[in-house]
Design an enzyme around this catalytic site. Structure first.
Site, PDB file in Angstrom:
ATOM      1  N   THR A  42       2.178  -1.724  12.130  1.00 42.62           N
ATOM      2  CA  THR A  42       1.117  -0.443  12.162  1.00 42.62           C
ATOM      3  C   THR A  42      -0.230  -0.739  11.249  1.00 42.62           C
ATOM      4  OG1 THR A  42       2.590   0.551  10.406  1.00 42.62           O
ATOM      5  CG2 THR A  42       2.865   1.170  12.663  1.00 42.62           C
ATOM      6  N   LYS A  76       8.094  -5.077   9.414  1.00 37.80           N
ATOM      7  CA  LYS A  76       6.614  -4.310   9.255  1.00 37.80           C
ATOM      8  C   LYS A  76       6.780  -3.481   8.047  1.00 37.80           C
ATOM      9  CE  LYS A  76       5.638  -0.881  10.095  1.00 37.80           C
ATOM     10  NZ  LYS A  76       5.483   0.637   9.958  1.00 37.80           N
ATOM     11  N   THR A 109       9.245   2.187   3.419  1.00 41.03           N
ATOM     12  CA  THR A 109       8.853   2.583   5.035  1.00 41.03           C
ATOM     13  C   THR A 109       8.575   1.350   5.889  1.00 41.03           C
ATOM     14  OG1 THR A 109       7.430   4.284   4.040  1.00 41.03           O
ATOM     15  CG2 THR A 109       7.129   3.569   6.349  1.00 41.03           C
ATOM     16  N   GLU A 146      -0.857  -1.488   1.345  1.00 38.66           N
ATOM     17  CA  GLU A 146      -2.275  -1.051   1.799  1.00 38.66           C
ATOM     18  C   GLU A 146      -3.077  -1.217   0.401  1.00 38.66           C
ATOM     19  OE1 GLU A 146      -0.528   1.899   5.172  1.00 38.66           O
ATOM     20  OE2 GLU A 146      -1.179   2.819   3.425  1.00 38.66           O
ATOM     21  N   ASN A 155      -5.885   5.492   4.120  1.00 40.29           N
ATOM     22  CA  ASN A 155      -5.036   6.343   4.235  1.00 40.29           C
ATOM     23  C   ASN A 155      -5.601   7.875   4.437  1.00 40.29           C
ATOM     24  OD1 ASN A 155      -2.283   5.576   4.143  1.00 40.29           O
ATOM     25  ND2 ASN A 155      -2.791   4.584   2.406  1.00 40.29           N
ATOM     26  N   THR A 177      -4.430  12.100  12.304  1.00 41.99           N
ATOM     27  CA  THR A 177      -3.263  12.552  12.614  1.00 41.99           C
ATOM     28  C   THR A 177      -3.407  12.350  14.429  1.00 41.99           C
ATOM     29  OG1 THR A 177      -2.839  14.161  11.042  1.00 41.99           O
ATOM     30  CG2 THR A 177      -2.011  14.605  13.210  1.00 41.99           C
TER      31      THR A 177
END
Lengths: 403, 403
Positions: free
Chosen positions: B152, B178, B189, B275, B398, B403
């Site tokens: 992702t 991932k 996650t 990230e 982020n 969305t």
């Protein structure tokens, strides 16, 4: 009819208080040394950090406050005098004693607070110079300078004052606070000082302060980090001439509401001045099975980096919100969860409301202040926390702030 | 002598596995649809998110895995199929059934995983196209494409494989993962898939996976956010021809260590690709009174924004570290705390070691990998968590991810 009206000023708004702020050299250029002084011995109440690591001044204040009275508090920024071992405590005691000596009062009546970098020995020569200068500078309208001198990474100084009538007498309550990062419920990383000229029984004063802190400073979060120097002090010197206030007094609730108002206004200013903050967000979780569930969920949302960064981007990312509620520890059933920004319902029964346009939500999140409400639909308990978004500026500030 | 040696590849390194990754249109341009297939029915073990909000595919996998065997797992990125209500579950079931039909296997043998945005309905037309394409593309060396298709916000694909000897037979264990944000212990996650050609009893396989996850994926943190789709699957198809492995087999520990090695290497890759991460930090708390205290303290440090931003700035800010330990909930006595970066002791007994120059510490923090060790000196328990710093880039990523 409002019970109280907002007036100008902060800690010197009430009768019989003087304050000052000076530059003593603990910080490079800015004001860094403050003194708050009551002309007469005041009853005093205090609430301190729940961090197990406490700065030396916090430990000293906790000892002194047992006496229930004080005449002054001396405060420096630029150095927290925390994690300095025995020398830290000796330095805090000496800072109080020097101030008491200059003011000509008993050292048991002088409280001491420090905020700034942790683990750096106090430069006592500068403290000594500061004590002399700041005592000299005390004045009736020195609240402003004091509010500036207690700032660290704050961008603006924080003051608020109101007046109200008790027993037909004019009573003032005013305050100042500092805090911008290391802000997390229980307590926020901050110093706050509230003064009133009301006459208040000491134990009642402590009750009033605890009640106010519970719904203000303990309900704000900037970054989820809890400092070791958080202190809130409330002075009541009785200059207003009212009858002694306590829970039996008919206007007790009115007084308590005034203290709550000051504490809340100062707390909101801290959130709005949160490091790098661009948005003020009121997070409410309702319909929780227990109060503890509601608190777990509000706190997890307010401290989630992913949620806070989505606010910064103006994105109504409800997926991150429901995800956080899921891991918060609170009892939750996905198919019952409703989520709204302001009064726009975005999620109903765990699913996106398909007819609700994203545009309307994005308009809400583009504002500088909005509310997020999560209804768990499991019970009747609720909790509210006040927080802000997390922007690149926060990282910039905190990766640059050197030891 | 090493028990195992690193080899090239990932999930198709072991015998009898094929995989593929294709672009099905769930993401704008990138690969977004993967399939992992075992030529023979494999024993399978799984560990899933502890989040109370779970994606539909997670719930489906939890049901299917009770059978203990599988032939394939179909995975999409770009959409998590979480919080989509009943339709989400119907879509997950259909995605598995379509795959089973194309592969000509029973649908109870096809697991389903999704990762990406929460709360957006699955575009089932694209899924249907993806299933056809990806089954067509299956190949012996397709592990690479599959590893790319499950990404992702990952910047790099994550694969690792090793070989070892069991019963004199060559056994391979390989994996892909991932994950880059929403990474927090219990679990991170992420999606991770480990394949082996060893023959392993199903219940023993589950034990081996649980042990490996406990010291790898459950010990990493990027941002403290826990996703609702985390899944780790371990397939064992028996192609290597060894005797059935379980706790009674003399080489059981050797096999378990191999699974741990793969899981740890994949977990470290996730942290390094965190990230915006610029530094890999190993946080150890030792001398804790209890294991739980050690875990509270490591987690609080690894999740403190103030600590993570200080690392980003290359600042050995031990004040923030001791502050966090103080509010972590762990039992701590300030005057006993030691703090070291790598092997350089910075704090001894709660105070800065005065003769230790900041320069040497800053040199350590300027590197891209270092260790922070806090000794509470209260007991014998310890814990280690692997994490990264938090840079402005994290916020950028982020707040932009819409969305």
């Amino acid at each position: 009819m409002n019970e109280y009206i907002k007036i100008d000023g902060g800690v010197t708004a009430a009768e019989g208080y003087r304050a000052a702020g000076v530059h003593a050299g603990l910080k490079h250029k800015a004001l860094d040394f403050a003194l708050l002084y009551s002309d007469v011995v005041a009853n005093v109440a205090g609430v301190f950090t729940s961090n197990k690591i406490k700065g030396a001044p916090v430990k000293l204040c906790q000892e002194l406050i047992v006496g229930g009275t004080a005449k002054a508090v001396v405060i420096n920024s630029g150095n927290a005098n925390a994690c300095n071992g025995k020398q830290g405590m000796l330095d805090a005691i000496r800072m109080g004693a020097m101030t008491a000596s200059v003011l000509g009062v008993d050292k048991s009546l002088v409280l001491v607070c420090s905020t700034g970098t942790v683990g750096v020995p106090m430069p006592m020569d500068k403290v000594e110079g500061g004590v002399g200068m700041v005592a000299e500078a005390l004045s009736d309208d020195g609240g402003d300078m004091a509010a500036k001198a207690i700032m660290t990474t704050d961008l603006v100084n924080k003051q608020y004052a109101i007046e109200l009538m008790i027993d037909g007498k004019r009573v003032c309550v005013g305050g100042m606070a500092k805090g911008s990062g290391m802000i997390e419920p229980n307590m926020a990383t901050m110093l706050a000082y509230i003064t009133t000229d009301a006459k208040v029984e000491q134990s009642a004063l402590q009750d009033a302060l605890l009640a106010a802190v519970a719904v203000s400073f303990n309900k704000i979060s900037v970054d989820g980090d809890q400092s070791c120097n958080d202190t809130v002090l409330l002075f009541a010197n009785g200059k207003a001439g009212n009858e002694l206030l306590n829970a039996q007094h008919p206007e007790w609730a009115k007084f308590c509401n005034a203290v709550i108002e000051i504490a809340k206004q100062l707390a909101f200013m801290i959130v709005k001045d949160g490091e790098g903050a661009t948005k003020f967000v009121t997070v409410t979780v309702k319909g929780a099975a227990t109060i503890s569930d509601a608190e777990l969920a509000t706190r997890a949302i307010a401290n989630s980096l992913l949620v806070k960064t989505s606010w910064c981007g103006g994105d109504p990312n409800w997926g991150r919100v429901i995800d956080v509620v899921g891991y918060s520890g609170a009892d939750v059933r996905e198919e019952l969860v409703d989520i709204a920004y302001d009064d726009v319902l975005m999620v109903k029964g765990g699913c996106r409301v398909p007819e609700q346009s994203l545009e309307e939500l994005e308009k809400i999140l583009a504002g500088d202040s909005f509310a997020l409400t999560v209804n768990l639909n499991l019970g009747d308990d609720s909790d509210t926390v006040y927080t802000c978004d997390c922007s690149e500026e926060y990282i910039k500030i905190n990766s640059a702030y050197m030891t």
